[in-house]
Design a protein around this motif. Structure first.
Motif, mmCIF file in Angstrom:
data_model
loop_
_atom_site.group_PDB
_atom_site.id
_atom_site.type_symbol
_atom_site.label_atom_id
_atom_site.label_comp_id
_atom_site.label_asym_id
_atom_site.label_seq_id
_atom_site.Cartn_x
_atom_site.Cartn_y
_atom_site.Cartn_z
ATOM 1 N N UNK A 32 0.828 -1.036 -0.030
ATOM 2 C CA UNK A 32 0.055 0.134 -0.065
ATOM 3 C C UNK A 32 0.902 1.295 0.075
ATOM 4 N N UNK A 33 0.508 2.235 -0.852
ATOM 5 C CA UNK A 33 1.451 3.607 -0.813
ATOM 6 C C UNK A 33 0.689 4.514 -0.389
ATOM 7 N N UNK A 34 1.100 5.918 -0.143
ATOM 8 C CA UNK A 34 0.552 7.057 0.169
ATOM 9 C C UNK A 34 -0.246 7.479 -1.116
ATOM 10 N N UNK A 35 -0.045 7.178 -2.175
ATOM 11 C CA UNK A 35 -0.893 7.502 -3.204
ATOM 12 C C UNK A 35 -2.256 6.630 -3.267
ATOM 13 N N UNK A 36 -2.282 5.513 -2.653
ATOM 14 C CA UNK A 36 -3.432 4.681 -2.382
ATOM 15 C C UNK A 36 -4.197 5.488 -1.459
ATOM 16 N N UNK A 37 -3.618 6.064 -0.210
ATOM 17 C CA UNK A 37 -4.286 6.600 0.849
ATOM 18 C C UNK A 37 -5.124 7.978 0.127
ATOM 19 N N UNK A 38 -4.098 8.682 -0.719
ATOM 20 C CA UNK A 38 -4.801 9.979 -1.427
ATOM 21 C C UNK A 38 -6.152 9.343 -2.446
ATOM 22 N N UNK A 39 -5.669 8.177 -3.358
ATOM 23 C CA UNK A 39 -6.929 7.831 -4.130
ATOM 24 C C UNK A 39 -8.187 7.668 -3.537
ATOM 25 N N UNK A 40 -8.071 7.170 -2.372
ATOM 26 C CA UNK A 40 -9.064 6.589 -1.378
ATOM 27 C C UNK A 40 -9.652 7.877 -0.287
ATOM 28 N N UNK A 41 -9.240 9.079 -0.567
ATOM 29 C CA UNK A 41 -9.717 10.078 0.278
ATOM 30 C C UNK A 41 -11.134 10.251 0.287
ATOM 31 N N UNK A 42 -11.815 10.336 1.584
ATOM 32 C CA UNK A 42 -10.994 10.615 2.768
ATOM 33 C C UNK A 42 -11.197 9.407 3.484
ATOM 34 N N UNK A 43 -12.485 8.315 3.281
ATOM 35 C CA UNK A 43 -12.679 7.414 4.204
ATOM 36 C C UNK A 43 -12.781 5.960 3.583
ATOM 37 N N UNK A 44 -12.326 6.093 2.285
ATOM 38 C CA UNK A 44 -12.667 4.816 1.527
ATOM 39 C C UNK A 44 -11.713 3.482 2.230
ATOM 40 N N UNK A 45 -10.512 3.657 2.725
ATOM 41 C CA UNK A 45 -9.696 2.790 3.357
ATOM 42 C C UNK A 45 -10.382 2.116 4.698
ATOM 43 N N UNK A 46 -11.496 2.808 5.029
ATOM 44 C CA UNK A 46 -11.617 2.232 6.469
ATOM 45 C C UNK A 46 -12.522 1.170 6.553
ATOM 46 N N UNK A 47 -12.036 0.311 7.398
ATOM 47 C CA UNK A 47 -12.854 -1.215 7.471
ATOM 48 C C UNK A 47 -13.975 -1.297 8.524
ATOM 49 N N UNK A 48 -14.336 -0.033 9.006
ATOM 50 C CA UNK A 48 -15.425 0.021 10.048
ATOM 51 C C UNK A 48 -16.442 1.099 9.448
ATOM 52 N N UNK A 49 -17.793 0.642 9.936
ATOM 53 C CA UNK A 49 -18.628 1.807 9.784
ATOM 54 C C UNK A 49 -18.201 3.240 10.176
ATOM 55 N N UNK A 50 -18.652 4.567 9.819
ATOM 56 C CA UNK A 50 -18.149 5.709 10.250
ATOM 57 C C UNK A 50 -18.716 5.897 11.662
ATOM 58 N N UNK A 51 -19.616 5.109 12.116
ATOM 59 C CA UNK A 51 -20.176 5.162 13.554
ATOM 60 C C UNK A 51 -19.328 4.738 14.328
ATOM 61 N N UNK A 52 -18.376 3.961 14.128
ATOM 62 C CA UNK A 52 -17.320 3.125 15.066
ATOM 63 C C UNK A 52 -16.065 3.992 15.255
ATOM 64 N N UNK A 53 -15.896 5.020 14.227
ATOM 65 C CA UNK A 53 -14.685 5.835 14.216
ATOM 66 C C UNK A 53 -14.826 7.032 15.346
ATOM 67 N N UNK A 54 -14.079 6.979 16.365
ATOM 68 C CA UNK A 54 -14.011 8.035 17.109
ATOM 69 C C UNK A 54 -13.195 9.005 17.089
ATOM 70 N N UNK A 55 -12.069 8.916 16.070
ATOM 71 C CA UNK A 55 -10.893 10.049 15.853
ATOM 72 C C UNK A 55 -10.621 10.337 14.765
ATOM 73 N N UNK A 56 -10.287 11.219 13.979
ATOM 74 C CA UNK A 56 -9.724 11.443 12.706
ATOM 75 C C UNK A 56 -8.584 12.369 12.896
ATOM 76 N N UNK A 57 -7.478 12.025 12.334
ATOM 77 C CA UNK A 57 -6.399 12.903 12.263
ATOM 78 C C UNK A 57 -6.058 13.052 10.419
ATOM 79 N N UNK A 58 -5.226 14.149 10.319
ATOM 80 C CA UNK A 58 -4.765 14.317 8.819
ATOM 81 C C UNK A 58 -3.566 14.990 8.730
ATOM 82 N N UNK A 59 -2.947 14.683 7.552
ATOM 83 C CA UNK A 59 -1.641 15.446 7.363
ATOM 84 C C UNK A 59 -1.914 16.041 5.960
ATOM 85 N N UNK A 60 -0.955 17.423 5.849
ATOM 86 C CA UNK A 60 -1.129 18.228 4.610
ATOM 87 C C UNK A 60 -1.161 17.267 3.369
ATOM 88 N N UNK A 61 -1.657 17.480 2.359
ATOM 89 C CA UNK A 61 -1.531 16.861 1.000
ATOM 90 C C UNK A 61 -1.479 17.552 -0.106
#
Lengths: 142, 433
Positions: free
Chosen positions: B63-92
């Motif tokens: 997996x590369x950083x480009x994959x993370x960008x291509x799946x911006x913002x949440x497409x790589x998440x493996x849980x429903x958004x209701x299970x996410x309790x925190x988001x962090x981000x770096x500049x892109x």
């Protein structure tokens, strides 16, 4: 009535201005008027030269960033209040001056180069008040 | 002191078994819940059932950083958004950040690994820790914060900057530990001298520093200025944040918390896995992450791994300080900067591609970034106010995209050196090697 002025971007480096004047000399181009606006890192050289378009080409070929800008050159009497009268007319008519520079030539005349927000209006009001303006072909006489 | 002897001192055979188990579960999870990974595995004819032991990890794609960008913002998440309790981000690039998400369990795990890290630096519940990493989208501040609370230390969440206040609280509250970037630590040390604060009045004894490259010379300088022992912590938000690995008292490399973050070293060109001791690109599989598990994430950091048992008693693999990057990313004041980000800002401001150069330096221990932009005719106005306006626009656009301030210097066209017609984009004058 409109005169072509050359504006050149210059970094603050020793000898850089000399390189430029050298190039103009080699190409037999006379500088009639000249001013520099400076900041900490760079300056903008503005000048009125003979054969401005040719001069711009020559400088570009040597890697300078050059812009050809339209300005008005006005002749005022070389005595107290000479420039004041002209500026009064300009401000009374709400023409905003972006920048200007002046030089005296000979005993009785001074030339003022002006860049304003509306050159058209500037020419109009100055002509209306019978101020003497340089024509393009006059430049070498300055 | 060891926070979690069960995992930190586990026999390596047992650890490998545990890693295999965790990778197996993770692959099953992402196959079921992340379309991107399901497709990627299917393309390679891999079924979750094919992955059973840690040796099978090599079958999996990277997996590369480009994959993370291509799946911006949440497409790589493996849980429903209701299970996410925190988001962090770096500049892109072009305003798109790299986003990472955490479940409640992920935050617990993160606190655990930071607690282990702080324990390596001798931090206990009796300590007062000043967290001078930035709080916010950057993982540094909150990462250290939760770990320090887990240890039970008293946390001062002062965040970065405001040097006078930092020194005042250090003195008044009797901070014993400081956590920040190494360059800021050095800056604090010098400010201490400038303010003529008597060091014997301070109780500071240890520092946990990371998020940017630093040298052994800088370590001794910081230790001397602040009168402390300085420890190196490593992490990246894609994997968890700070706390991926940390130096113990032996200071013989950083122990990777391998039960959570499975490391590999690969040849960045061929992607072949290299044995321990060889220099290559560090790859992580954060197998226990719930919100955003990644398969074989390429960090682009170049380093070596060593698996011999450490004198501290830990069996966890140790990584050397990173010696560089396999891409053009720069770390400036703890912030990741790609030259392409600067380019995108300049492109937005003119029709054609500008020539520019990033000059990175370190003055008084703080990284500086100067961006030289060639004043080509499309940029050039003959009025100072226009040029200064342009300079300020570049500066503020850079600041809002990258999150760091830069000095913008306008230079004449052709000044920036080109080799083979291609301009060099970066000059890094910092002496870090």
């Amino acid at each position: 009535m409109i005169i072509k002025q050359l504006s050149v971007f210059l970094e603050n480096r020793t000898g850089r201005l000399t390189e430029l004047t050298g190039i103009l000399e080699e190409n037999d181009i006379n500088i009639s008027a000249f001013s520099i606006a400076d900041t900490a890192d760079y300056g903008i050289l503005r000048m009125i030269v003979g054969r401005p378009l040719e001069a711009a080409e020559v400088l570009r070929k040597q890697g300078f960033a050059v812009k050809v800008t339209d300005v008005v050159a006005m002749i005022v009497p070389h005595r107290p209040g000479g420039i004041h009268k002209a500026l009064q007319i300009i401000s009374d008519n709400n023409v905003a001056i972006d920048y200007m520079y002046a030089f005296a030539s000979g005993e009785c005349k001074a030339t003022v180069v002006i860049r304003a927000d509306s050159l058209e209006k500037l020419i109009e009001v100055l002509t209306e008040h019978k101020m003497e303006l340089l024509q393009e072909g006059d430049v070498t006489q300055v | 002191m060891i926070w979690n002897t069960e995992y930190e001192c586990m026999e390596r055979e047992e650890l490998r078994k545990l890693q295999g188990e965790r990778v197996k579960n993770m692959v099953r999870r992402v196959y079921d819940s992340v379309p991107f990974y399901r497709k990627k595995l299917q393309e390679r004819g891999i079924e979750p059932g094919d992955i059973n032991t840690i040796n099978d990890l090599q079958k999996l794609p990277f997996t590369t950083k480009q994959d993370l960008r291509d799946n911006y913002p949440f497409s790589l998440f493996a849980v429903p958004q209701s299970e996410v309790v925190r988001l962090h981000a770096s500049s892109g690039t072009t305003g798109k950040s790299t986003v990472v998400g955490y479940t409640h369990n992920d935050i617990q795990m993160w606190s655990e690994v930071v607690a282990r890290s702080l324990t390596m630096a001798g931090v206990t519940k009796s300590d007062i820790i000043q967290v001078a990493y930035g709080y916010g989208l950057f993982t540094g501040g909150l990462g250290l914060h939760y770990g320090a609370e887990k240890v039970g230390a008293s946390v001062i969440p002062i965040s970065g900057g405001n040097t006078k206040k930092q020194l005042q609280l250090m003195e008044d509250f009797g901070s014993t530990v400081i956590a920040c970037t190494p360059s800021y630590a050095a800056h604090l040390g010098e400010a201490l001298l400038e303010e003529k604060i008597d060091r014997t009045k301070l109780k500071l004894r240890a520092g946990v520093f990371g998020a940017e490259p630093w040298t052994e010379e800088m370590r001794s300088q910081i230790e001397q200025l602040l009168g402390i022992k300085a420890y190196d912590i490593y992490g990246l938000s894609e994997i968890i944040g700070p706390g991926v690995s940390m130096e113990c008292r032996c200071q013989n490399g950083m122990h990777i918390f391998e039960d959570h973050f499975i490391p590999e070293i690969i040849d960045p060109e061929t992607c072949e896995v290299l044995p321990y001791g060889q220099l290559g690109e560090l790859v992580f599989t954060p197998a226990t992450k719930e919100a955003m598990p990644l398969i074989r994430y390429r960090t682009r950091d170049l380093t070596r791994l060593h698996a011999e048992k450490c004198d501290c008693g830990r069996t966890l693999v140790r990584m050397e300080k990173c010696v560089g990057r396999s891409d053009d990313m720069l770390i400036i004041r703890g912030v990741n900067v790609f030259p392409s980000q600067v380019e995108s800002v300049l492109l937005e401001m003119s029709e054609t591609k500008p020539h520019y150069l990033l000059v990175v330096d370190r003055e008084n221990n703080l990284d500086t970034l100067e961006i030289q932009v060639e004043v080509e005719e499309q940029f050039f106005s003959d009025e100072v106010k226009e040029l200064e306006g342009l300079r300020h626009r570049v500066k503020s656009n850079i600041a809002s995209l990258l999150g760091i301030s830069a000095t913008i210097r306008l230079v004449e066209p052709g000044t920036i050196e080109r080799s083979m017609g291609k301009a060099q984009r970066v000059v890094d004058k910092r002496k870090l090697k």
